[in-house]
Design a protein around this motif. Sequence first.
Motif, short mmCIF file in Angstrom:
data_model
loop_
_atom_site.label_atom_id
_atom_site.label_comp_id
_atom_site.label_asym_id
_atom_site.label_seq_id
_atom_site.Cartn_x
_atom_site.Cartn_y
_atom_site.Cartn_z
N ASN A 1 12.73 -16.96 -8.55
CA ASN A 1 12.82 -17.69 -7.18
C ASN A 1 13.07 -16.53 -6.30
OD1 ASN A 1 14.16 -18.73 -4.96
ND2 ASN A 1 15.62 -20.33 -6.20
N HIS B 1 13.85 -16.43 -3.13
CA HIS B 1 15.28 -16.69 -2.31
C HIS B 1 16.41 -16.09 -3.07
CE1 HIS B 1 13.32 -18.92 1.00
NE2 HIS B 1 12.72 -19.59 0.23
N ARG B 2 16.35 -16.12 -4.41
CA ARG B 2 17.59 -15.64 -5.07
C ARG B 2 17.27 -14.37 -5.92
NH1 ARG B 2 17.99 -19.29 -10.03
NH2 ARG B 2 16.28 -17.72 -10.65
N ASP B 3 16.16 -14.22 -6.32
CA ASP B 3 15.82 -12.94 -7.23
C ASP B 3 15.00 -11.94 -6.66
OD1 ASP B 3 16.95 -14.60 -9.13
OD2 ASP B 3 14.95 -15.70 -9.59
N ARG B 4 15.65 -10.74 -6.70
CA ARG B 4 15.08 -9.59 -5.88
C ARG B 4 14.05 -8.91 -6.59
NH1 ARG B 4 16.42 -4.47 -7.51
NH2 ARG B 4 18.17 -4.37 -9.05
N GLY C 1 21.18 -6.68 3.41
CA GLY C 1 20.38 -7.64 2.55
C GLY C 1 19.00 -7.57 2.67
N HIS D 1 8.03 -12.34 1.50
CA HIS D 1 9.56 -12.88 1.79
C HIS D 1 10.36 -11.43 1.77
CE1 HIS D 1 13.16 -14.93 1.76
NE2 HIS D 1 13.57 -14.36 0.83
#
Length: 216
Positions: free
Chosen positions: A36, A38-41, A66, A99
């Motif tokens: 994901n 959005h969640r996982d870097r 961030g 992203h």
Amino acid sequence: MASSPQAQPLLHDGDLPSGLDFGAVVAIDTEAMGLNPHRDRLCLVQLSAGDGTAHLVQIRPPRPDGGYADCPNLKALLTDPQTTKLMHFARFDVALLQHALKIDVTPIICTKIAARLVRTFTDRHGLAHLCRELLGIELLKQQQTSDWGAEILNKEQLAYAASDVLYLHALWAKLKALLEREDRMALAQACFDFLPTRAKLDILGYTDPDIFSHRA
């Protein structure tokens, strides 16, 4: 069946060194904490010129605000319109890179899309399966779900990460020949050209509902 050799990748901390030349087509893959964006870097970016050498860039954890530590050389390569980025399942990697690094990744070739267009007699289009079937190379996948956010990556992780880019040029040569034989190269190119937009739609959440679906 030959197993993939124990590659000796070159690990770089935070960015590519200046002056590296990957040629007109660079194989690229990524490793992240999960699936994901959005969640996982983003943790690692692997690159190869198809010359048997893999360069691995370890992406450091996000800053307090961030964002990620800057990696100007890597970003320059990923956004260079004269360098084609060769990936397997580019939809995920492009979305993650765009992203995480706030860049546009283009132009792109995706070996998974190519395989789906010409190998319609099977539903097995994973990288390991294609390398086995088309190149006679057995990829070892035991490290696929390991902790890529570790401060120090072990040699098994590095070898696994390298193997995901070392054979993409040879695999693309096989698939390109099949696309040309089946007169589907133009169709494949149209799919490749759409991938950055598809990735942006994914990041915006347009996977469910899919805006291309007939569902109301």
